[in-house]
Design a protein around this motif. Structure first.
Motif, PDB file in Angstrom:
ATOM      1  N   SER A  16      -3.474   4.180   1.745  1.00  0.00           N
ATOM      2  CA  SER A  16      -3.576   2.358   3.225  1.00  0.00           C
ATOM      3  C   SER A  16      -2.004   2.226   3.587  1.00  0.00           C
ATOM      4  O   SER A  16      -1.971   1.849   4.545  1.00  0.00           O
ATOM      5  CB  SER A  16      -3.804   1.717   3.311  1.00  0.00           C
ATOM      6  N   THR A  17      -0.683   2.474   2.721  1.00  0.00           N
ATOM      7  CA  THR A  17       0.325   2.259   2.963  1.00  0.00           C
ATOM      8  C   THR A  17       1.122   3.488   4.365  1.00  0.00           C
ATOM      9  O   THR A  17       1.314   4.059   3.866  1.00  0.00           O
ATOM     10  CB  THR A  17       1.648   2.258   2.071  1.00  0.00           C
ATOM     11  N   PRO A  18       1.549   2.712   5.331  1.00  0.00           N
ATOM     12  CA  PRO A  18       2.084   3.601   5.876  1.00  0.00           C
ATOM     13  C   PRO A  18       2.768   4.499   5.899  1.00  0.00           C
ATOM     14  O   PRO A  18       4.205   4.138   4.941  1.00  0.00           O
ATOM     15  CB  PRO A  18       2.484   3.330   7.218  1.00  0.00           C
ATOM     16  N   LEU A  19       3.587   5.561   6.292  1.00  0.00           N
ATOM     17  CA  LEU A  19       4.874   6.868   6.135  1.00  0.00           C
ATOM     18  C   LEU A  19       5.631   5.791   7.075  1.00  0.00           C
ATOM     19  O   LEU A  19       5.587   5.063   8.238  1.00  0.00           O
ATOM     20  CB  LEU A  19       4.019   7.827   6.343  1.00  0.00           C
ATOM     21  N   PRO A  20       6.981   6.261   6.569  1.00  0.00           N
ATOM     22  CA  PRO A  20       8.213   5.779   7.631  1.00  0.00           C
ATOM     23  C   PRO A  20       8.170   6.328   8.987  1.00  0.00           C
ATOM     24  O   PRO A  20       8.316   5.603   9.612  1.00  0.00           O
ATOM     25  CB  PRO A  20       9.128   6.198   6.373  1.00  0.00           C
ATOM     26  N   HIS A  21       8.010   6.995   8.692  1.00  0.00           N
ATOM     27  CA  HIS A  21       8.067   8.336  10.033  1.00  0.00           C
ATOM     28  C   HIS A  21       6.866   9.463  10.352  1.00  0.00           C
ATOM     29  O   HIS A  21       7.055  10.050   9.464  1.00  0.00           O
ATOM     30  CB  HIS A  21       8.929   8.783  10.386  1.00  0.00           C
ATOM     31  N   PRO A  22       6.431   9.675  12.075  1.00  0.00           N
ATOM     32  CA  PRO A  22       5.902  10.589  12.040  1.00  0.00           C
ATOM     33  C   PRO A  22       5.977  12.758  12.128  1.00  0.00           C
ATOM     34  O   PRO A  22       5.972  13.643  10.753  1.00  0.00           O
ATOM     35  CB  PRO A  22       5.078  11.034  13.502  1.00  0.00           C
ATOM     36  N   GLU A  93      11.488  -0.497   7.102  1.00  0.00           N
ATOM     37  CA  GLU A  93      10.754  -1.528   7.039  1.00  0.00           C
ATOM     38  C   GLU A  93       9.577  -1.275   5.780  1.00  0.00           C
ATOM     39  O   GLU A  93       8.572  -0.428   5.229  1.00  0.00           O
ATOM     40  CB  GLU A  93      10.020  -2.645   7.574  1.00  0.00           C
ATOM     41  N   ARG A  94       8.957   0.412   6.403  1.00  0.00           N
ATOM     42  CA  ARG A  94       7.906   1.791   6.089  1.00  0.00           C
ATOM     43  C   ARG A  94       8.439   1.648   4.997  1.00  0.00           C
ATOM     44  O   ARG A  94       7.306   2.199   3.964  1.00  0.00           O
ATOM     45  CB  ARG A  94       7.341   1.738   7.038  1.00  0.00           C
ATOM     46  N   GLY A  95       9.324   2.129   4.897  1.00  0.00           N
ATOM     47  CA  GLY A  95      10.566   2.699   4.039  1.00  0.00           C
ATOM     48  C   GLY A  95      10.146   2.692   2.439  1.00  0.00           C
ATOM     49  O   GLY A  95       9.619   2.546   1.392  1.00  0.00           O
ATOM     50  N   PHE A  96      10.691   1.120   3.373  1.00  0.00           N
ATOM     51  CA  PHE A  96      10.959   0.156   1.444  1.00  0.00           C
ATOM     52  C   PHE A  96       9.274  -0.569   1.434  1.00  0.00           C
ATOM     53  O   PHE A  96       9.004  -0.310  -0.156  1.00  0.00           O
ATOM     54  CB  PHE A  96      11.228  -1.335   1.884  1.00  0.00           C
ATOM     55  N   ARG A  97       8.152  -0.573   2.353  1.00  0.00           N
ATOM     56  CA  ARG A  97       6.697  -0.886   2.012  1.00  0.00           C
ATOM     57  C   ARG A  97       5.977   0.078   1.458  1.00  0.00           C
ATOM     58  O   ARG A  97       5.303   0.173  -0.138  1.00  0.00           O
ATOM     59  CB  ARG A  97       5.564  -0.621   3.118  1.00  0.00           C
TER      60      ARG A  97
END
Length: 131
Positions: A16-22, A93-97
């Motif tokens: 469920s954790t999103p990827l940093p970029h499509p 931020e998504r990369g860190f998450r």
């Protein structure tokens, strides 16, 4: 709750954790940029015990593997993109998450593996504060 149900919850939480970029290249770039910063921050602190550093580096290598595997499998945009000079804040931020979720995921995988193998490795697993 069975171990299979617990594993499913662990997998679902990580997925469920999103990827940093499509875009695949930009997802990798932002993920590795966030990971580099997290590792540098952790490894340059003088107040962290050596055992904590060793534990973090061990978990981080699994988190990197899991994150890169997910990007490889899930990214569908392979267009050539120029890397930004600076990270896009939301992608960073998504990369860190994703890195952080991978740290948790690696612990969950180790615990489940220990249960399956009936070892006491699960008793030795701990997740110290990485930040």
């Amino acid at each position: 709750m069975s171990i299979a149900e617990i594993e499913l919850l662990i997998d679902e939480k990580y997925q469920s954790t999103p990827l940093p970029h499509p875009n695949r290249s930009l997802a990798i770039w932002h993920f590795l940029t966030a990971a580099e910063d997290a590792l540098r921050h952790k490894l340059t602190r003088r107040d962290i015990p050596t055992g904590s550093i060793e534990y973090f580096v061990d978990r981080a290598k699994y988190s990197l593997k899991y994150g890169l595997d997910r990007i490889e499998k899930e990214s569908r945009n392979f267009s050539a993109e120029q890397f930004p000079r600076r990270a896009v804040a939301s992608c960073y931020e998504r990369g860190f998450r994703l890195l952080d979720a991978g740290l948790d995921y690696s612990v969950g995988c180790q615990i489940c593996s220990s249960v399956h193998n009936k070892t006491n490795g699960a008793a030795r697993v701990r997740r110290p504060d990485y930040h």
